[in-house]
Design a protein around this motif. Structure first.
Motif, mmCIF file in Angstrom:
data_model
loop_
_atom_site.group_PDB
_atom_site.id
_atom_site.type_symbol
_atom_site.label_atom_id
_atom_site.label_comp_id
_atom_site.label_asym_id
_atom_site.label_seq_id
_atom_site.Cartn_x
_atom_site.Cartn_y
_atom_site.Cartn_z
ATOM 1 N N ALA A 99 0.830 -1.210 0.000
ATOM 2 C CA ALA A 99 0.000 0.000 0.000
ATOM 3 C C ALA A 99 0.861 1.255 0.000
ATOM 4 O O ALA A 99 0.586 2.213 -0.730
ATOM 5 N N ALA A 100 1.904 1.247 0.810
ATOM 6 C CA ALA A 100 2.786 2.415 0.888
ATOM 7 C C ALA A 100 3.519 2.657 -0.426
ATOM 8 O O ALA A 100 3.951 3.777 -0.704
ATOM 9 N N SER A 101 3.624 1.612 -1.248
ATOM 10 C CA SER A 101 4.282 1.744 -2.550
ATOM 11 C C SER A 101 3.307 2.134 -3.651
ATOM 12 O O SER A 101 3.693 2.238 -4.810
ATOM 13 N N GLY A 102 2.033 2.312 -3.279
ATOM 14 C CA GLY A 102 1.057 2.803 -4.250
ATOM 15 C C GLY A 102 0.176 1.760 -4.890
ATOM 16 O O GLY A 102 -0.483 2.044 -5.890
ATOM 17 N N GLU A 139 -5.150 -1.804 -4.752
ATOM 18 C CA GLU A 139 -5.906 -2.862 -4.080
ATOM 19 C C GLU A 139 -5.395 -3.077 -2.661
ATOM 20 O O GLU A 139 -6.173 -3.343 -1.739
ATOM 21 N N ALA A 140 -4.083 -2.940 -2.471
ATOM 22 C CA ALA A 140 -3.514 -3.064 -1.124
ATOM 23 C C ALA A 140 -4.008 -1.929 -0.231
ATOM 24 O O ALA A 140 -4.320 -2.144 0.948
ATOM 25 N N MET A 141 -4.076 -0.727 -0.777
ATOM 26 C CA MET A 141 -4.623 0.402 -0.014
ATOM 27 C C MET A 141 -6.052 0.106 0.426
ATOM 28 O O MET A 141 -6.438 0.368 1.570
ATOM 29 N N PHE A 142 -6.825 -0.435 -0.498
ATOM 30 C CA PHE A 142 -8.228 -0.754 -0.216
ATOM 31 C C PHE A 142 -8.334 -1.809 0.882
ATOM 32 O O PHE A 142 -9.101 -1.652 1.843
ATOM 33 N N ALA A 179 -6.795 5.018 -2.036
ATOM 34 C CA ALA A 179 -7.140 4.069 -3.098
ATOM 35 C C ALA A 179 -8.161 4.676 -4.055
ATOM 36 O O ALA A 179 -8.065 4.515 -5.280
ATOM 37 N N ALA A 180 -9.149 5.369 -3.495
ATOM 38 C CA ALA A 180 -10.180 5.999 -4.324
ATOM 39 C C ALA A 180 -9.573 7.064 -5.226
ATOM 40 O O ALA A 180 -9.920 7.173 -6.409
ATOM 41 N N THR A 181 -8.653 7.834 -4.687
ATOM 42 C CA THR A 181 -7.978 8.867 -5.478
ATOM 43 C C THR A 181 -7.203 8.244 -6.632
ATOM 44 O O THR A 181 -7.068 8.844 -7.701
ATOM 45 N N GLY A 182 -6.724 7.020 -6.421
ATOM 46 C CA GLY A 182 -5.997 6.307 -7.465
ATOM 47 C C GLY A 182 -6.891 5.616 -8.472
ATOM 48 O O GLY A 182 -6.395 4.885 -9.333
ATOM 49 N N GLY A 183 -8.207 5.816 -8.365
ATOM 50 C CA GLY A 183 -9.126 5.253 -9.347
ATOM 51 C C GLY A 183 -9.718 3.912 -8.982
ATOM 52 O O GLY A 183 -10.352 3.262 -9.820
ATOM 53 N N HIS A 184 -9.551 3.484 -7.734
ATOM 54 C CA HIS A 184 -10.068 2.182 -7.297
ATOM 55 C C HIS A 184 -11.547 2.335 -6.933
ATOM 56 O O HIS A 184 -11.893 2.928 -5.909
ATOM 57 N N LYS A 185 -12.427 1.801 -7.766
ATOM 58 C CA LYS A 185 -13.859 2.054 -7.603
ATOM 59 C C LYS A 185 -14.478 1.397 -6.366
ATOM 60 O O LYS A 185 -15.373 1.991 -5.749
ATOM 61 N N PRO A 186 -14.058 0.194 -5.956
ATOM 62 C CA PRO A 186 -14.580 -0.318 -4.684
ATOM 63 C C PRO A 186 -14.268 0.617 -3.513
ATOM 64 O O PRO A 186 -15.093 0.788 -2.611
ATOM 65 N N ALA A 187 -13.085 1.235 -3.538
ATOM 66 C CA ALA A 187 -12.737 2.194 -2.485
ATOM 67 C C ALA A 187 -13.621 3.437 -2.578
ATOM 68 O O ALA A 187 -14.025 4.003 -1.555
ATOM 69 N N MET A 188 -13.922 3.855 -3.800
ATOM 70 C CA MET A 188 -14.827 4.997 -3.974
ATOM 71 C C MET A 188 -16.192 4.705 -3.360
ATOM 72 O O MET A 188 -16.799 5.568 -2.708
ATOM 73 N N MET A 189 -16.678 3.477 -3.563
ATOM 74 C CA MET A 189 -17.982 3.104 -3.007
ATOM 75 C C MET A 189 -17.935 3.075 -1.484
ATOM 76 O O MET A 189 -18.887 3.504 -0.813
ATOM 77 N N GLU A 190 -16.839 2.574 -0.934
ATOM 78 C CA GLU A 190 -16.682 2.566 0.527
ATOM 79 C C GLU A 190 -16.671 3.996 1.070
ATOM 80 O O GLU A 190 -17.294 4.293 2.094
ATOM 81 N N SER A 192 -20.062 13.043 -4.999
ATOM 82 C CA SER A 192 -18.834 13.141 -5.804
ATOM 83 C C SER A 192 -18.191 11.775 -6.000
ATOM 84 O O SER A 192 -17.716 11.443 -7.096
ATOM 85 N N CYS A 193 -18.172 10.974 -4.934
ATOM 86 C CA CYS A 193 -17.598 9.625 -5.032
ATOM 87 C C CYS A 193 -18.403 8.755 -5.994
ATOM 88 O O CYS A 193 -17.836 8.041 -6.830
#
Length: 329
Positions: free
Chosen positions: A206-209, A212-215, A263-274, A290-291
């Motif tokens: 996650a720390a490396s960007g 999915e790990a961020m999520f 994660a959401a900022t990186g375009g991860h849509k499940p994170a956006m939904m969360e 917005s999310c």
């Protein structure tokens, strides 16, 4: 390696059609071919990576554009050179060639159905891989180079009886020695359950960007906040989580929210939904909207939608939010 950045030079947008076509790409292709014929590793990998990544499954238009500049004979000659670079001076026995050449050569063998020969080269490449970082190598504008641990794990996963032990060994090399975020993530997913090792590997990814790990990490810290006793019983977890759970109330949830937002900022849509759910619970309807609007945006360049069910859910929730606002107006 002048040829590689030459592919990145944009053409002049000549609306009058009075200028001749740019020769940057053809000249770059000729330079790469000449260098490959002379045994240059980077040139050979650039050409054949373009061939590999240029297929529709990878959706890399630039790679496809480069690959179209080479004839079947050009590609055949490069494949022969790649084989020489992979096998080394002694030929196949012992395979003393370059690890990066071995990996790509193994991939082409795998695609041709020769899985055991591919495995041989992946394993040899893993043993010869240089984990040192060399400035300008590979060229920063080059197409991505395959890594032997990733390909070895992919090959093992596709086998009838995948060996977790073999995958773990390969991924530990990629993670602990080559510092590959994807290897850290895959290594975390191989853990039987959430352990302190899982947290270490997932945090590193996650720390490396890794989105999915961020999520996953964001969800994990929300679990810690909701049920801290499930994790405090584990000595390894207790030590790792002490800095989160001891200094401020709801710190774990806040930390989880930060990872989900990243994660959401990186375009991860499940994170956006969360994140949308979190905002809705906190009565922050504008942020939730917005999310949800970000979720329904189609991927660029004709890339297939990875989460179509989430897009449908987001549309339904947007409609519900709009309906609620009309009723309150």
């Amino acid at each position: 390696m002048l040829a590689i950045p030459m592919f990145r030079i944009p053409d002049v947008n000549d609306t009058t059609s009075q200028l001749p076509p740019s020769q940057n790409a053809p000249v770059a292709a000729s330079l790469l071919l000449a260098c490959s014929a002379a045994g240059d590793l980077q040139a050979t990998l650039q050409i054949l990576n373009a061939v590999y990544y240029g297929t529709k499954v990878h959706n890399m238009p630039k790679a496809a554009e480069i690959a179209r500049l080479f004839t079947p004979k050009d590609i055949s000659d490069c494949r022969k050179m790649l084989e020489q670079l992979a096998e080394g001076k002694d030929g196949k026995p012992g395979a003393t060639g370059d690890a990066n050449a071995m990996t790509l050569h193994g991939k082409f063998l795998e695609l041709a159905g020769n899985r055991e020969e591919a495995r041989y080269f992946y394993e040899k490449a893993l043993g010869r891989y240089d984990t040192k970082v060399w400035r300008g190598y590979p060229h920063p504008m080059a197409l991505p180079w395959l890594t032997p641990w990733t390909e070895l794990v992919s090959l093992e996963e596709a086998s009838p009886t995948p060996s977790v032990e073999k995958m773990t060994e390969a991924l530990k090399f990629g993670a602990l020695k080559a510092d590959d975020p994807m290897a850290y993530y895959k290594l975390a997913t191989l853990q039987d359950s959430k352990t302190s090792e899982w947290l270490t590997y997932m945090s590193k990814a996650a720390a490396s960007g890794h989105p999915e790990a961020m999520f996953k990490l964001g969800q994990f810290y929300h679990e810690v906040q909701a049920q801290p006793s499930n994790f405090s019983k584990n000595t390894g977890f207790k030590k790792a989580l002490n800095f989160i759970t001891s200094w401020r109330r709801n710190a774990a949830a806040d930390f989880g929210k930060e990872w989900l937002n990243a994660a959401a900022t990186g375009g991860h849509k499940p994170a956006m939904m969360e994140m949308a759910q979190i905002y809705e619970r906190n009565k922050q309807e504008d942020q939730a909207k917005s999310c949800l609007e970000a979720v329904v945006i189609a991927p660029p360049n004709g890339i297939p939608e990875e989460w179509p069910h989430l897009v449908m859910q987001a549309k339904q929730r947007l409609a519900a939010l709009q309906s609620t606002r009309r009723q309150l107006a």
